[in-house]
Design a protein around this motif. Structure first.
Motif, short mmCIF file in Angstrom:
data_model
loop_
_atom_site.label_atom_id
_atom_site.label_comp_id
_atom_site.label_asym_id
_atom_site.label_seq_id
_atom_site.Cartn_x
_atom_site.Cartn_y
_atom_site.Cartn_z
N LEU A 168 15.66 -26.28 22.68
CA LEU A 168 15.02 -27.05 21.61
C LEU A 168 16.06 -27.63 20.65
O LEU A 168 15.91 -28.75 20.16
CB LEU A 168 14.04 -26.15 20.84
CG LEU A 168 12.78 -25.73 21.61
CD1 LEU A 168 11.99 -24.70 20.80
CD2 LEU A 168 11.91 -26.95 21.91
N ARG A 169 17.11 -26.85 20.40
CA ARG A 169 18.15 -27.30 19.49
C ARG A 169 19.03 -28.38 20.11
O ARG A 169 19.41 -29.35 19.46
CB ARG A 169 19.01 -26.11 19.04
CG ARG A 169 18.23 -25.07 18.25
CD ARG A 169 19.06 -23.82 18.00
NE ARG A 169 18.28 -22.74 17.43
CZ ARG A 169 18.00 -22.59 16.14
NH1 ARG A 169 18.49 -23.48 15.27
NH2 ARG A 169 17.28 -21.59 15.72
N ILE A 170 19.34 -28.19 21.40
CA ILE A 170 20.28 -29.13 22.04
C ILE A 170 19.60 -30.43 22.42
O ILE A 170 20.24 -31.48 22.49
CB ILE A 170 20.94 -28.47 23.26
CG1 ILE A 170 22.29 -29.15 23.53
CG2 ILE A 170 20.06 -28.54 24.52
CD1 ILE A 170 23.14 -28.40 24.54
N GLU A 171 18.26 -30.38 22.63
CA GLU A 171 17.54 -31.61 22.99
C GLU A 171 17.62 -32.63 21.86
O GLU A 171 17.69 -33.85 22.09
CB GLU A 171 16.07 -31.29 23.29
CG GLU A 171 15.85 -30.83 24.73
CD GLU A 171 14.39 -30.52 25.02
OE1 GLU A 171 13.55 -30.77 24.13
OE2 GLU A 171 14.11 -30.03 26.12
N LYS A 172 17.60 -32.14 20.61
CA LYS A 172 17.71 -33.06 19.47
C LYS A 172 19.02 -33.82 19.50
O LYS A 172 19.09 -35.01 19.17
CB LYS A 172 17.61 -32.27 18.16
CG LYS A 172 16.23 -31.63 17.95
CD LYS A 172 16.22 -30.81 16.67
CE LYS A 172 14.87 -30.13 16.46
NZ LYS A 172 14.84 -29.30 15.23
N ILE A 173 20.08 -33.09 19.91
CA ILE A 173 21.40 -33.74 19.99
C ILE A 173 21.44 -34.71 21.17
O ILE A 173 21.94 -35.84 21.06
CB ILE A 173 22.50 -32.67 20.14
CG1 ILE A 173 22.49 -31.75 18.92
CG2 ILE A 173 23.86 -33.31 20.33
CD1 ILE A 173 23.38 -30.54 19.05
N PRO B 184 23.76 -41.32 24.11
CA PRO B 184 23.43 -42.33 25.14
C PRO B 184 23.80 -41.83 26.55
O PRO B 184 24.96 -41.53 26.82
CB PRO B 184 24.29 -43.55 24.74
CG PRO B 184 25.40 -42.98 23.93
CD PRO B 184 24.85 -41.77 23.23
N MET B 185 22.81 -41.69 27.42
CA MET B 185 23.03 -41.32 28.83
C MET B 185 21.74 -41.56 29.60
O MET B 185 20.67 -41.69 29.03
CB MET B 185 23.47 -39.86 28.97
CG MET B 185 22.46 -38.83 28.49
SD MET B 185 22.95 -37.13 28.90
CE MET B 185 24.49 -36.99 28.01
N GLU B 186 21.88 -41.63 30.91
CA GLU B 186 20.70 -41.81 31.77
C GLU B 186 19.82 -40.55 31.70
O GLU B 186 20.30 -39.44 31.52
CB GLU B 186 21.13 -42.04 33.22
CG GLU B 186 21.94 -43.32 33.43
CD GLU B 186 21.09 -44.56 33.22
OE1 GLU B 186 19.86 -44.48 33.46
OE2 GLU B 186 21.64 -45.59 32.80
N GLN B 187 18.49 -40.81 31.84
CA GLN B 187 17.55 -39.69 31.78
C GLN B 187 17.84 -38.64 32.85
O GLN B 187 17.75 -37.43 32.61
CB GLN B 187 16.10 -40.21 31.96
CG GLN B 187 15.03 -39.12 31.91
CD GLN B 187 15.02 -38.36 30.59
OE1 GLN B 187 15.36 -38.91 29.54
NE2 GLN B 187 14.64 -37.09 30.65
N GLU B 188 18.23 -39.11 34.05
CA GLU B 188 18.54 -38.18 35.15
C GLU B 188 19.73 -37.30 34.80
O GLU B 188 19.72 -36.07 35.03
CB GLU B 188 18.82 -38.95 36.43
CG GLU B 188 19.05 -38.07 37.64
CD GLU B 188 19.30 -38.87 38.91
OE1 GLU B 188 19.72 -38.25 39.90
OE2 GLU B 188 19.07 -40.10 38.91
N LEU C 208 20.65 -30.51 30.94
CA LEU C 208 19.79 -29.47 30.40
C LEU C 208 19.66 -28.29 31.37
O LEU C 208 19.67 -27.12 30.97
CB LEU C 208 18.39 -30.03 30.09
CG LEU C 208 18.27 -30.84 28.80
CD1 LEU C 208 16.90 -31.53 28.73
CD2 LEU C 208 18.49 -29.96 27.58
N GLU C 209 19.55 -28.59 32.67
CA GLU C 209 19.45 -27.52 33.67
C GLU C 209 20.74 -26.69 33.71
O GLU C 209 20.70 -25.46 33.85
CB GLU C 209 19.17 -28.12 35.05
CG GLU C 209 17.75 -28.68 35.17
CD GLU C 209 17.53 -29.45 36.46
OE1 GLU C 209 18.49 -29.50 37.29
OE2 GLU C 209 16.43 -30.00 36.67
N ALA C 210 21.88 -27.37 33.59
CA ALA C 210 23.17 -26.67 33.58
C ALA C 210 23.29 -25.78 32.34
O ALA C 210 23.78 -24.64 32.40
CB ALA C 210 24.32 -27.67 33.64
N VAL C 211 22.80 -26.32 31.19
CA VAL C 211 22.82 -25.53 29.95
C VAL C 211 21.92 -24.31 30.09
O VAL C 211 22.28 -23.20 29.66
CB VAL C 211 22.39 -26.41 28.76
CG1 VAL C 211 22.14 -25.53 27.52
CG2 VAL C 211 23.45 -27.45 28.46
#
Length: 409
Positions: A349-354, A359-363, A369-372
């Motif tokens: 939740l915290r990192i999604e805000k960042i 700027p990056m592709e959605q994929e 996020l999966e790696a995190v």
């Protein structure tokens, strides 16, 4: 989850009382299946030997469970007065008892190691009937480890401490020698074979009875002769000593069978079975001396044995702590997994805000996020299990409880 047991043994009840609650192998299997079906019971094991009966169960902590009541239902016994012969143990007291038992510390003959085999067989039999669970599996396997360690590191007995050896030792103290005597052993199971071999080693002329339908395939100890079980009464007048050790529910020697029998010499009968193999009324016949399982006990522990007992107690304590570390760790793992999942979700939740502002592709954002997720889970696991390894159990559980409170809302 609670571990409970109920037990009756040679120290609490005479052989005739123990016989009321004894199980054959077949009956023990059926009984465990019935126990396992009772609400709140996760697993059970029945340990039934000549000297003791114990029923073990792992069950819900809040569950009101009377193993004595369960046992009486299984045996069809309604008399509550027998409960005084039993002892009930729970959790640490129960585990400590089993570990001492596996080491031969609670046997009729101090240090005898047949009980170790019987404990292993009880667990295997429970497995065959799908009655054991993971807790009893680990408990009984660890008990076997304790027994082996005590046998190796703190031996309590010198030579063979079996009941037949103790019996012959007692008879020798009374001036009776097996050497040169004509002996018959009724029964060719484990105890019967030990008895036959021991009598042979002590110079007896030994004959073993074998059931007719099995006589062609059953092995008997070297140097012993065999007769069919049905011929035992014809052979008996020639005997000086007879041992009976079967799993039969009926007497192998009855008083009525001796009515027309003429004994040629004094006869010693050793009944090594529970329930009894030999009719107690035979002790009233002139010329016959009858002994049963309660006739032979170890003398008090020698100074050397007392030192071994102290060392054995330390081994038991070590294994007791190891078992409870496993048990408490087993219970806390789901809690750790839940803390990890909450922590990873918090981080996401915290990192999604960042990431939304990056700027990056959605994929690519999804892969990151999966790696995190994976990395965060590993870090939390490392921190929590690291705490477990460097703190005592009580402090560690307090830390886990504290971490759980962080994500209660």
């Amino acid at each position: 989850m609670t571990i409970s047991m109920i037990g009756i043994d040679h120290g609490r009840a005479p052989v005739d009382i123990r016989a009321l609650f004894a199980f054959t192998k077949k009956n023990a299997g059926e009984a465990m299946e019935q126990l396992k079906e009772k609400a709140g019971i996760y697993g059970c094991v029945i340990l039934s030997t000549c000297n003791r009966l114990e029923i073990w169960a792992s069950h819900e902590e809040e569950k009101e469970l009377s193993l004595y009541q369960c046992l009486c239902e299984l045996k069809g016994i309604e008399d509550s007065s027998y409960e005084d012969y039993f002892i009930t143990r729970k959790d640490r007291e129960a585990v400590s008892h089993l570990f001492h038992l596996a080491g031969g510390l609670k046997s009729q003959i101090l240090g005898e190691d047949q009980i170790l085999t019987q404990i292993k067989e009880a667990l295997n039999f429970a497995r065959e009937h799908f009655a054991s669970d993971s807790v009893l599996e680990v408990l009984f396997r660890m008990a076997a480890t304790v027994g082996k360690r005590i046998k190796t590191e703190a031996p309590l007995a010198h030579g063979n401490p079996s009941v037949i050896h103790q019996a012959l030792s007692t008879l020798k103290e009374q001036g009776y020698e097996a050497r040169g005597k004509t002996c018959m052993v009724i029964g060719n199971g484990e105890m019967g074979k030990v008895a036959a071999q021991t009598l042979r080693e002590n110079g007896g002329d030994v004959t073993v009875t074998v059931r007719q339908y099995r006589s062609g395939i059953v092995e008997i100890p070297a140097g012993c002769k065999r007769i069919h079980y049905g011929e035992r009464m014809e052979y008996l007048p020639q005997c000086d000593l007879v041992v009976s050790a079967t799993a039969s529910p009926n007497f192998t020697l009855k008083a009525e069978d001796f009515a027309q029998l003429t004994l040629e010499r004094p006869l010693i009968l050793l009944d090594l079975a529970v329930p009894r193999d030999i009719d107690p009324a035979l002790s009233e016949i002139e010329g016959i001396t009858l002994y049963d399982m309660d006739s032979f006990h170890s003398a008090g522990a020698s100074p050397e044995q007392k030192k071994s007992i102290e060392k054995a107690d330390r081994i038991v304590q070590e294994q007791l702590e190891e078992f409870y570390q496993w048990l408490e760790g087993r219970d806390v793992i789901p809690r750790i997994q839940e803390i990890r999942d909450d922590a990873v979700e918090d981080l996401n939740l915290r990192i999604e805000k960042i990431l939304k502002k990056t700027p990056m592709e959605q994929e690519d954002r999804q892969k990151l996020l999966e790696a995190v997720d994976t990395a965060a889970g590993k870090v939390v696991n490392k921190l929590i299990f690291g705490l477990r390894d460097c703190l005592n159990q009580e402090t560690f559980l307090e830390c886990v409880a504290g971490l759980e409170k962080l994500y209660e809302e």
